[in-house]
Write a protein that holds these residues in place. Structure first.
Motif, short mmCIF file in Angstrom:
data_model
loop_
_atom_site.label_atom_id
_atom_site.label_comp_id
_atom_site.label_asym_id
_atom_site.label_seq_id
_atom_site.Cartn_x
_atom_site.Cartn_y
_atom_site.Cartn_z
N ASP A 195 -4.80 1.80 -9.43
CA ASP A 195 -4.42 3.20 -9.24
C ASP A 195 -3.99 3.46 -7.80
O ASP A 195 -2.98 4.14 -7.54
CB ASP A 195 -5.60 4.13 -9.59
N ALA A 196 -4.74 2.92 -6.85
CA ALA A 196 -4.42 3.12 -5.44
C ALA A 196 -3.09 2.46 -5.06
O ALA A 196 -2.29 3.02 -4.31
CB ALA A 196 -5.54 2.58 -4.56
N LEU A 197 -2.85 1.26 -5.59
CA LEU A 197 -1.61 0.55 -5.29
C LEU A 197 -0.41 1.29 -5.89
O LEU A 197 0.65 1.41 -5.26
CB LEU A 197 -1.68 -0.88 -5.81
N ARG A 198 -0.58 1.77 -7.12
CA ARG A 198 0.50 2.53 -7.75
C ARG A 198 0.82 3.79 -6.95
O ARG A 198 1.99 4.13 -6.74
CB ARG A 198 0.10 2.92 -9.17
N ALA A 199 -0.22 4.49 -6.53
CA ALA A 199 -0.02 5.73 -5.78
C ALA A 199 0.71 5.47 -4.47
O ALA A 199 1.46 6.32 -3.99
CB ALA A 199 -1.36 6.40 -5.51
N ALA A 200 0.50 4.29 -3.89
CA ALA A 200 1.15 3.96 -2.62
C ALA A 200 2.51 3.31 -2.81
O ALA A 200 3.19 3.00 -1.82
CB ALA A 200 0.24 3.02 -1.82
N GLY A 201 2.90 3.08 -4.08
CA GLY A 201 4.18 2.44 -4.34
C GLY A 201 4.21 0.97 -3.96
O GLY A 201 5.25 0.42 -3.59
#
Length: 447
Positions: free
Chosen positions: A298-304
């Motif tokens: 989730d964190a990686l997705r949010a950061a692109g």
């Protein structure tokens, strides 16, 4: 080197195959797969004219006299010849071949042992990623652009090396061709401007402890990582499989000890990838089974951030197998549930009555310190106090320690493992009776 390995372009060129049977048919198939114009003949009325214009000949008559006769005719026509199972008659030999969508590996023992060549082919096939051809296509797509935009030969070689080993390569091998092209374009632009390259995060399962239980993909990524951020439960033997110059960072969380907050781990992943690193986030067992892998994604997705996910053998599967416990059994258990001994604040309550039913196996993670509460909840839900249980500490490792007993005794059994300090898994159910209690390592390993 007795034979020089060459890759010969046969597209549209004449190849003659003489003989009948499986060996001749295999040579016809291989030559045609390379685009050759194959003429498949038997030995009746064959002459040297049949070989005129051919670039190669294969002979597989299974008859020594016929093999010699045909080999001489091919030689008289000036055509290189291979005779099946007769190396002394061959101008060239057939290697064992691995073909993955245009990526071809040839293995030869110079005719000494075709069986050894076949064994080596099997090992190479097991190591090569299934989508290696996609990676080759990616390299072809960018080759002309790289040659045009990066003038310095050393920088060009470095970029091409990263293209087939770095973040773009991993996305291609994971099936994300569009993502691979995007990352490669970004890296090419950065290389053209001599700025930093884009990184990637790999969320990787380390398995239950035995390094030989790492997946092939996990082992490959450990050899490519610039940094490995690992859980406290990942064994030293697994960490030893990382690249020698990789930065090894412990970000583990253990109950009652100072540790990284999950938000800090997420931030560190993002920071390192944005700095251009290839980062392996190494988690004990499987990232998506009580490993908080979903939160980090989730964190990686949010950061692109570009990422891949590599599953691992989760503790319940590895530890149970290593202790001889079948988690399901036709006569004893038709249901299996993984349960956490520790629940996050606000999480949904566990349905203990359903878990206490007969014919149900429970694999309880992080449950040693909560063993008294687990026992009480199961008994209150109607479980039989005599239900077999097993506690497995350091499962699959050389110092594996297994205790067995009844549900009523679970707190006492688990207390020993709490003192031991190693990661422990509790198994509750009739199948736990299959466990072999071991108090002195080592225990036979699973392969």
């Amino acid at each position: 080197m007795k034979h020089l390995p060459l890759f010969f372009d046969l597209a549209g060129r004449k190849v003659v195959v003489i003989g009948e049977g499986p060996k001749a048919d295999l040579r016809v198939k291989l030559a045609r797969s390379a685009g050759a114009d194959v003429q498949h003949l038997d030995t009746h009325s064959i002459t040297a004219k049949d070989f005129h214009g051919a670039v190669a000949a294969f002979v597989a008559t299974a008859d020594e006299a016929k093999d010699i006769m045909v080999q001489r005719l091919a030689k008289s026509a000036g055509v290189p010849v291979n005779v099946a199972d007769r190396p002394t008659l061959c101008d060239f030999i057939m290697p064992a071949i691995v073909d993955r969508d245009g990526v071809v590996v040839a293995i030869s023992t110079s005719g000494a042992s075709p069986t050894l060549a076949s064994v080596l082919r099997g090992r190479i096939e097991a190591v090569l990623p299934e989508r290696i051809g996609t990676l080759a296509s990616l390299a072809v797509t960018f080759r002309e652009q790289v040659n045009a935009l990066i003038a310095d030969p050393a920088r060009r070689r470095a970029f091409l090396r990263r293209l087939v080993e770095g973040p773009a390569a991993r996305l291609a091998l994971a099936g994300d061709e569009a993502g691979a092209r995007r990352v490669a374009l970004g890296e090419l632009d950065a290389a053209r401007r001599q700025t930093g390259s884009a990184g990637i995060a790999h969320i990787v399962g380390a398995g239950p402890g035995d390094p030989d239980l790492l997946t092939l993909k996990a082992a490959q990524l450990l050899q490519e990582a610039d940094a490995v951020l690992h859980d406290d439960l990942v064994s030293p033997a697994v960490l030893n499989r990382a690249r020698r110059d990789a930065e090894i960072v412990s970000v583990g969380k253990r109950m009652g000890r100072p540790s990284w907050a999950q938000a800090d781990i997420d931030a560190e992943l993002v920071r390192r990838v944005r700095a251009g690193q290839t980062v392996v986030r190494l988690k004990a067992g499987d990232p998506f089974v009580f490993g908080r892998g979903g939160e980090e994604v989730d964190a990686l997705r949010a950061a692109g951030i570009a990422y891949t996910i590599v599953p691992g053998i989760t503790a319940a599967l590895g530890c149970a197998a290593s202790a001889g416990i079948p988690l399901t059994h036709r006569h004893h258990a038709s249901a299996l549930t993984f349960v956490s001994g520790h629940s996050a604040v606000g999480s949904k309550p566990v349905a203990w009555p359903a878990l206490a039913a007969e014919g149900h196996t429970l694999a309880i993670y992080m449950g040693a310190t909560e063993a008294p509460a687990v026992r009480d909840r199961l008994l209150e839900a109607g479980a039989d106090p005599a239900t077999p249980v097993a506690v497995i500490e350091n499962g699959t490792r050389a110092d594996q320690f297994v205790s067995t007993g009844r549900l009523a005794d679970l707190a006492r059994l688990a207390a020993v493992h709490v003192q031991g300090g190693g990661p422990s898994l509790i198994i509750v159910g009739d199948v736990a009776a299959y466990a072999v209690a071991v108090e002195t390592p080592p225990l036979a390993k699973v392969s």
